[in-house]
Design a protein around this motif. Structure first.
Motif, PDB file in Angstrom:
ATOM      1  N   MET A   1      -3.221  15.526  -4.710  1.00 60.64           N
ATOM      2  CA  MET A   1      -3.914  14.249  -4.856  1.00 60.64           C
ATOM      3  C   MET A   1      -3.087  13.143  -4.230  1.00 60.64           C
ATOM      4  O   MET A   1      -1.870  13.099  -4.391  1.00 60.64           O
ATOM      5  N   SER A   2      -3.749  12.249  -3.532  1.00 54.64           N
ATOM      6  CA  SER A   2      -3.080  11.125  -2.883  1.00 54.64           C
ATOM      7  C   SER A   2      -3.728   9.831  -3.384  1.00 54.64           C
ATOM      8  O   SER A   2      -4.953   9.720  -3.404  1.00 54.64           O
ATOM      9  N   PHE A   3      -2.894   8.854  -3.761  1.00 63.68           N
ATOM     10  CA  PHE A   3      -3.384   7.666  -4.452  1.00 63.68           C
ATOM     11  C   PHE A   3      -3.055   6.376  -3.693  1.00 63.68           C
ATOM     12  O   PHE A   3      -2.075   6.304  -2.947  1.00 63.68           O
ATOM     13  N   VAL A   4      -3.876   5.368  -3.963  1.00 63.13           N
ATOM     14  CA  VAL A   4      -3.593   3.997  -3.548  1.00 63.13           C
ATOM     15  C   VAL A   4      -3.655   3.142  -4.804  1.00 63.13           C
ATOM     16  O   VAL A   4      -4.633   3.203  -5.566  1.00 63.13           O
ATOM     17  N   PHE A   5      -2.609   2.366  -5.035  1.00 63.02           N
ATOM     18  CA  PHE A   5      -2.562   1.485  -6.210  1.00 63.02           C
ATOM     19  C   PHE A   5      -2.744   0.048  -5.742  1.00 63.02           C
ATOM     20  O   PHE A   5      -1.988  -0.454  -4.909  1.00 63.02           O
ATOM     21  N   VAL A   6      -3.761  -0.621  -6.292  1.00 60.34           N
ATOM     22  CA  VAL A   6      -4.140  -1.972  -5.869  1.00 60.34           C
ATOM     23  C   VAL A   6      -3.840  -2.976  -6.974  1.00 60.34           C
ATOM     24  O   VAL A   6      -4.211  -2.766  -8.134  1.00 60.34           O
ATOM     25  N   ALA A   7      -3.184  -4.068  -6.627  1.00 64.01           N
ATOM     26  CA  ALA A   7      -2.917  -5.145  -7.596  1.00 64.01           C
ATOM     27  C   ALA A   7      -2.818  -6.469  -6.853  1.00 64.01           C
ATOM     28  O   ALA A   7      -2.576  -6.496  -5.644  1.00 64.01           O
ATOM     29  N   ASP A   8      -3.001  -7.565  -7.566  1.00 64.22           N
ATOM     30  CA  ASP A   8      -2.838  -8.886  -6.958  1.00 64.22           C
ATOM     31  C   ASP A   8      -1.375  -9.148  -6.613  1.00 64.22           C
ATOM     32  O   ASP A   8      -1.061  -9.720  -5.573  1.00 64.22           O
ATOM     33  N   PHE A   9      -0.492  -8.735  -7.523  1.00 58.88           N
ATOM     34  CA  PHE A   9       0.952  -8.911  -7.332  1.00 58.88           C
ATOM     35  C   PHE A   9       1.671  -7.708  -7.911  1.00 58.88           C
ATOM     36  O   PHE A   9       1.134  -6.978  -8.749  1.00 58.88           O
ATOM     37  N   PHE A  10       2.919  -7.532  -7.482  1.00 58.76           N
ATOM     38  CA  PHE A  10       3.739  -6.434  -7.988  1.00 58.76           C
ATOM     39  C   PHE A  10       4.999  -6.990  -8.662  1.00 58.76           C
ATOM     40  O   PHE A  10       5.289  -8.178  -8.593  1.00 58.76           O
ATOM     41  N   ALA A  11       5.720  -6.093  -9.334  1.00 57.16           N
ATOM     42  CA  ALA A  11       6.835  -6.514 -10.183  1.00 57.16           C
ATOM     43  C   ALA A  11       7.975  -7.174  -9.414  1.00 57.16           C
ATOM     44  O   ALA A  11       8.771  -7.909 -10.010  1.00 57.16           O
ATOM     45  N   SER A  27       5.496   4.804 -10.620  1.00 55.48           N
ATOM     46  CA  SER A  27       6.688   5.652 -10.626  1.00 55.48           C
ATOM     47  C   SER A  27       6.381   7.037 -11.185  1.00 55.48           C
ATOM     48  O   SER A  27       6.817   8.057 -10.636  1.00 55.48           O
ATOM     49  N   LEU A  28       5.605   7.096 -12.257  1.00 57.29           N
ATOM     50  CA  LEU A  28       5.260   8.380 -12.869  1.00 57.29           C
ATOM     51  C   LEU A  28       4.389   9.224 -11.944  1.00 57.29           C
ATOM     52  O   LEU A  28       4.587  10.437 -11.825  1.00 57.29           O
ATOM     53  N   ILE A  29       3.423   8.594 -11.299  1.00 60.82           N
ATOM     54  CA  ILE A  29       2.543   9.321 -10.388  1.00 60.82           C
ATOM     55  C   ILE A  29       3.322   9.831  -9.177  1.00 60.82           C
ATOM     56  O   ILE A  29       3.091  10.942  -8.680  1.00 60.82           O
ATOM     57  N   SER A  30       4.268   9.032  -8.704  1.00 56.45           N
ATOM     58  CA  SER A  30       5.005   9.373  -7.470  1.00 56.45           C
ATOM     59  C   SER A  30       5.882  10.612  -7.613  1.00 56.45           C
ATOM     60  O   SER A  30       6.323  11.173  -6.611  1.00 56.45           O
ATOM     61  N   VAL A  31       6.143  11.047  -8.851  1.00 55.84           N
ATOM     62  CA  VAL A  31       6.968  12.247  -9.061  1.00 55.84           C
ATOM     63  C   VAL A  31       6.298  13.471  -8.444  1.00 55.84           C
ATOM     64  O   VAL A  31       6.970  14.343  -7.880  1.00 55.84           O
ATOM     65  N   LYS A  32       4.960  13.540  -8.528  1.00 58.31           N
ATOM     66  CA  LYS A  32       4.253  14.732  -8.040  1.00 58.31           C
ATOM     67  C   LYS A  32       3.233  14.449  -6.938  1.00 58.31           C
ATOM     68  O   LYS A  32       2.714  15.379  -6.326  1.00 58.31           O
ATOM     69  N   SER A  33       2.920  13.169  -6.714  1.00 57.51           N
ATOM     70  CA  SER A  33       1.864  12.850  -5.752  1.00 57.51           C
ATOM     71  C   SER A  33       2.287  11.708  -4.847  1.00 57.51           C
ATOM     72  O   SER A  33       3.176  10.921  -5.174  1.00 57.51           O
ATOM     73  N   SER A  34       1.601  11.608  -3.713  1.00 54.55           N
ATOM     74  CA  SER A  34       1.804  10.482  -2.804  1.00 54.55           C
ATOM     75  C   SER A  34       1.040   9.273  -3.342  1.00 54.55           C
ATOM     76  O   SER A  34      -0.121   9.398  -3.741  1.00 54.55           O
ATOM     77  N   ILE A  35       1.684   8.110  -3.377  1.00 53.18           N
ATOM     78  CA  ILE A  35       1.005   6.896  -3.838  1.00 53.18           C
ATOM     79  C   ILE A  35       1.478   5.704  -3.019  1.00 53.18           C
ATOM     80  O   ILE A  35       2.683   5.528  -2.791  1.00 53.18           O
ATOM     81  N   THR A  36       0.528   4.905  -2.566  1.00 53.95           N
ATOM     82  CA  THR A  36       0.794   3.722  -1.759  1.00 53.95           C
ATOM     83  C   THR A  36       0.398   2.486  -2.552  1.00 53.95           C
ATOM     84  O   THR A  36      -0.670   2.463  -3.171  1.00 53.95           O
ATOM     85  N   LYS A  37       1.239   1.467  -2.540  1.00 53.70           N
ATOM     86  CA  LYS A  37       0.910   0.199  -3.189  1.00 53.70           C
ATOM     87  C   LYS A  37       0.391  -0.793  -2.150  1.00 53.70           C
ATOM     88  O   LYS A  37       0.962  -0.890  -1.059  1.00 53.70           O
TER      89      LYS A  37
END
Length: 279
Positions: A1-11, A27-37
């Motif tokens: 599974m490959s994810f995109v995380f969308v937010a107005d602002f980041f930490a 961070s938790l998702i990135s352990v096993k999957s690709s995720i782009t912010k």
């Protein structure tokens, strides 16, 4: 599974509770999957076309263009809700029983077409259901903290506390610092205004005192500061607008509550991933 995380602002831009929670989920998702912010305002139709097979986690989305919401509604996505973006004012407390008039409901189709709308507490989920009348609303029953943060709060929970109240020094109107100060001054309760640009320094200062006073003007979906105070063995004086108080674990504090939030790290992650697996 490959994810995109969308937010107005980041930490790294805003040290808010929602942003810290989001960072931990990524961070938790990135352990096993690709995720782009990606920031909501940066999303274009071209970006969505190029990433059409990915799974989208939509957090705060004020910057998201209407045409992009429409395109996303045809894709695989969940909404990880941190407030009340289905109400024009984002403040259901303006209305009796938190029920906004139909004319004030916005983004309805965007919520309706999501695989799941994740809420932070039973209180939050109840308000969302009341206003949206949808069956895809899911209560996560908590927030995410890093193991490092939980270990810090365990350390701070063991302090000897001063006989004072902590008040978050915030210039955000709905956090209502002014009324909390007025309450303490009227009751002649010693208090300390807590503020710091460093998260751990803020927690350290907050935990020096016996109690937190927090009187929000808008419904808090959970209220991380209230849960943090409880985890650090503090009492809490608040009003009926704090989502955490609707959860069965709220009566607990200190190490017992910290251990519950440790378990939430896996529990919340599994709920989010399951929403996509069921597609």
């Amino acid at each position: 599974m490959s994810f995109v995380f969308v937010a107005d602002f980041f930490a790294d831009e805003i040290l808010g509770g929602g942003e810290l929670n989001n960072e931990e989920l990524v961070s938790l998702i990135s352990v096993k999957s690709s995720i782009t912010k990606i920031k909501s305002a940066a999303i274009t139709l071209d970006f969505l076309r190029e990433n059409g097979e990915k799974y989208f986690i939509i957090s705060n989305f004020v910057g998201l263009k209407e045409e992009c919401k429409a395109r996303l509604s045809e894709m695989k996505y969940v909404i990880y809700e941190h407030d009340h973006k289905y109400v024009r004012s984002r403040n259901p407390a303006m209305y009796e029983d938190y029920l906004a008039p139909k004319s004030e409901i916005i983004n309805y189709e965007f919520y309706k077409n999501a695989s799941a709308v994740f809420c932070q507490s039973a209180f939050h989920a109840e308000i969302a259901r009341k206003n949206l009348d949808l069956d895809n609303i899911v209560n996560l029953g908590g927030n995410l903290w890093s193991e490092e943060s939980l270990n810090k709060m365990l350390e701070y929970s063991k302090k000897t506390k001063e006989n004072k109240c902590s008040i978050m020094a915030s210039n955000i109107e709905h956090k209502n610092t002014r009324e909390a100060v007025q309450y303490c001054e009227y009751k002649q309760i010693p208090y300390e205004l807590i503020n710091s640009s460093s998260y751990y320094d803020f927690l350290d200062k907050l935990s020096n005192n016996l109690k937190l006073i927090f009187l929000p003007k808008t419904p808090e979906t959970l209220s991380r500061i209230v849960v943090e105070a409880r985890m650090m063995n503090m009492g809490v004086a608040t009003n009926s607008r704090v989502g955490a108080s609707s959860e069965p674990w709220f009566e607990k504090k200190g190490e017992e509550l910290i251990n519950i939030m440790r378990l939430k790290r896996q529990e919340i992650l599994e709920k989010v991933l399951a929403a996509f697996e069921n597609e």
